[in-house]
Design a protein around this motif. Structure first.
Motif, PDB file in Angstrom:
ATOM      1  N   PRO A 109      10.438  46.454  -5.623  1.00 40.04           N
ATOM      2  CA  PRO A 109       9.026  46.827  -5.753  1.00 40.04           C
ATOM      3  C   PRO A 109       8.127  45.743  -5.161  1.00 40.04           C
ATOM      4  CG  PRO A 109      10.194  47.224  -7.809  1.00 40.04           C
ATOM      5  CD  PRO A 109      11.118  46.425  -6.937  1.00 40.04           C
ATOM      6  N   GLN A 110       7.228  46.137  -4.280  1.00 39.89           N
ATOM      7  CA  GLN A 110       6.298  45.236  -3.609  1.00 39.89           C
ATOM      8  C   GLN A 110       4.857  45.710  -3.848  1.00 39.89           C
ATOM      9  OE1 GLN A 110       7.263  42.384  -1.174  1.00 39.89           O
ATOM     10  NE2 GLN A 110       8.808  42.581  -2.792  1.00 39.89           N
ATOM     11  N   LEU A 111       3.888  44.939  -3.361  1.00 41.37           N
ATOM     12  CA  LEU A 111       2.484  45.297  -3.482  1.00 41.37           C
ATOM     13  C   LEU A 111       1.953  45.763  -2.134  1.00 41.37           C
ATOM     14  CD1 LEU A 111       1.100  42.393  -5.727  1.00 41.37           C
ATOM     15  CD2 LEU A 111       1.918  44.655  -6.433  1.00 41.37           C
ATOM     16  N   TYR A 112       1.204  46.862  -2.148  1.00 39.79           N
ATOM     17  CA  TYR A 112       0.631  47.450  -0.939  1.00 39.79           C
ATOM     18  C   TYR A 112      -0.862  47.691  -1.149  1.00 39.79           C
ATOM     19  CZ  TYR A 112       5.512  48.548   0.279  1.00 39.79           C
ATOM     20  OH  TYR A 112       6.852  48.477   0.547  1.00 39.79           O
ATOM     21  N   TYR A 113      -1.585  47.766  -0.032  1.00 38.90           N
ATOM     22  CA  TYR A 113      -3.005  48.109  -0.073  1.00 38.90           C
ATOM     23  C   TYR A 113      -3.197  49.417   0.688  1.00 38.90           C
ATOM     24  CZ  TYR A 113      -8.070  47.776   0.438  1.00 38.90           C
ATOM     25  OH  TYR A 113      -9.420  48.033   0.400  1.00 38.90           O
ATOM     26  N   VAL A 114      -3.772  50.410   0.007  1.00 38.39           N
ATOM     27  CA  VAL A 114      -4.018  51.720   0.606  1.00 38.39           C
ATOM     28  C   VAL A 114      -5.517  51.874   0.813  1.00 38.39           C
ATOM     29  CG1 VAL A 114      -3.733  54.211   0.366  1.00 38.39           C
ATOM     30  CG2 VAL A 114      -2.002  52.665  -0.587  1.00 38.39           C
ATOM     31  N   SER A 115      -5.956  51.978   2.072  1.00 40.75           N
ATOM     32  CA  SER A 115      -7.375  52.171   2.349  1.00 40.75           C
ATOM     33  C   SER A 115      -7.823  53.543   1.853  1.00 40.75           C
ATOM     34  CB  SER A 115      -7.651  52.056   3.853  1.00 40.75           C
ATOM     35  OG  SER A 115      -7.348  50.762   4.327  1.00 40.75           O
TER      36      SER A 115
END
Length: 502
Positions: free
Chosen positions: A424-430
């Motif tokens: 599990p990683q961290l993502y940024y969704v615009s």
């Protein structure tokens, strides 16, 4: 470099350190939420004068619609904290139809402080790359834990073997802050713009027993729940930059999870459930407690998700699973009354992990769709009053664990599995275009995501591991080769005598 000057305000047995934002009573620091401190400071700095309610509301909650009851609650909590007697007139006086006045004598003093030190943060670009291994490797901790189990591989030319020792899984709180937190743009108004190319990472706890963490909306303090002895859990509050934590809920036999903080920063919501109900068949119970502590108030039962609050803290939303359906419910946030089902589904894989948007116009959630070739996860949104559902992120084979809105509402921070590593990683969704970028790109196991101000708090899962080299049949007398917190699946020697592991 010239020394800085610290300003203090003293009244009665109390002292305010303006620079450090600390209130002490006879030298002992008192716990105040940032909003409570701001309320007190504004009144003290205008002592002897009436501060109108409109001014208080505007300065404490700028550009935000908040009911006057939040201000009244702040004043009530401050009076209780100060031990204000005589109907609340010894320190804070109510001026009918006007506002409030701080009436106690205030002594203002100044002290020279230490030289101003500007912290230089390393600007690091996170580079996206393909990883072709299924291994799981975490950061080196330098610890040497006891061995729980041993596996050996023989290297025949030197008759040496490798031993790998694993210890208990450890979880600690980690904060991820983007560059604009300490280097705001001169043109920025309010929250700084998020950029995945500029982040700093800082560990907040080292206890190894943190189950999850949540930031306050203004990013000034965080809460975390811990696993204690005898299968008990506790809830803690700690201000960022401080090493001291306050225990809000002492160790209890119920499992504490799903922590939320009101936008006023005065109240904490959490869900507690029977630990024997591992599948949450009966769900959990929502409780509300003041950031100053006290007795938690039970709001409602049979809850199967996090609790998310409207921007004005008047309403809360959550999931409730029934034998044949899943209901997305909105209710009164102060007492749990007036429940209204705004959406429902015959599947328990819809409306998961609801998150109210910063502007209050929508509630974000994720869905799970089972197809012939496996499971698909997607993001969608719905208005708080119900109605049509709009897709935010189309279905794809990437497991979503948690997600939350960025403070400006222009993006979503998502905790999802990396398809390459399985971590599990961290993502940024615009938002609203759904363009996805990585925030983290490593082999670390991140559990959860909470946004406050310009920071993200998450839990970091680690498994301490050691690798030794020893002579054949002489286990226990070897030389340590690697110490860290790596998720290692296999280790072997190469013909050239090098060590390969994944």
């Amino acid at each position: 470099m010239s020394p800085q000057t610290s300003r203090f305000y003293e009244f009665g047995r109390f002292r305010i350190d303006r620079a450090e934002r600390v209130l002490t009573q006879e030298g002992e620091p008192l716990l105040l939420s940032p909003k409570l401190f701001d309320t007190l400071l504004l009144l003290v700095e205008n002592s002897g004068h009436i501060v109108d309610k409109d001014r208080l509301m505007e300065e404490l909650w700028p550009n935000t619609f908040v009911e006057e009851g939040n201000l009244t609650q702040n004043i009530s909590v401050l009076r209780k904290l100060l031990g204000d007697g005589g109907g609340g007139q010894r320190f804070i006086q109510t001026v009918p139809r006007r506002g409030y006045r701080f009436v106690a004598p205030v002594k203002e003093s100044f002290e020279p402080g230490a030289d101003l030190i500007i912290e230089e943060r390393l600007r690091t670009r996170i580079i996206e790359q393909e990883v072709e291994t299924d291994g799981e490797i975490a950061a080196d901790s330098g610890e040497s834990p006891p061995v729980a189990s041993v596996r050996r591989w023989q290297w025949s030319s030197k008759r040496s073997v490798l031993s790998i020792g694993f210890a208990t899984l450890l979880v600690s709180a980690l904060i991820v802050a983007w560059w604009a937190l300490s280097h705001p743009s001169p043109s920025a108004a309010g929250a700084a713009t998020f950029s995945v190319t500029n982040v700093t990472v800082r560990r907040l706890t080292n206890t190894g027993n943190v189950a999850g963490a949540t930031l306050s909306p203004d990013g000034q303090f965080f809460l975390y729940n811990t696993s204690e002895d005898h299968n008990r859990t506790a809830l803690w509050l700690r201000r960022l930059g401080s090493e001291n934590a306050v225990q809000l809920v002492p160790p209890t036999s119920n499992k504490i999870w799903a922590i939320s903080v009101a936008h006023s920063n005065n109240w904490v919501y959490y869900v507690a459930s029977d630990p024997s109900d591992r599948d949450l068949t009966s769900g959990g119970t929502i409780y509300r407690i003041s950031v100053l502590g006290g007795e938690p108030r039970k709001l409602t039962d049979r809850v199967h998700s996090d609790v998310t609050l409207s921007p004005d803290d008047q309403l809360m939303a959550f999931d409730r699973f029934n034998p044949t359906a899943c209901d997305l419910i909105v209710a009164n946030a102060s007492d749990g009354s007036d429940e209204r089902v705004i959406a429902n589904s015959p599947s328990s894989r819809r409306f998961l992990h609801p998150q109210w948007s910063p502007d209050g116009s929508k509630i974000l959630f994720f869905d799970i769709d089972q197809r012939q070739d496996g499971f698909y996860w997607s993001l969608a949104e719905i208005a708080p009053t119900g109605g049509a559902i709009r897709e935010v992120l189309p279905p794809r084979k990437q497991r979503i664990w948690f997600m939350t809105w960025a403070a400006d509402g222009k993006g979503i921070v998502m905790n999802a599995t990396d398809p390459s590593t399985g971590q599990p990683q961290l993502y940024y969704v615009s938002y609203p275009d759904g363009r996805t970028e990585r925030i983290t790109n490593d082999f670390v196991y991140y559990n959860g995501a909470s946004v406050g101000g310009n920071s993200i708090v998450t839990a970091l899962k680690e498994r301490p591991v050691n690798i030794w080299v020893t002579e054949w049949l002489a286990a226990g007398q070897g030389t340590p080769l690697l110490r860290g917190t790596s998720f290692i699946n296999s280790v072997s020697w190469t013909p050239a005598g090098r060590l390969v592991f994944e």
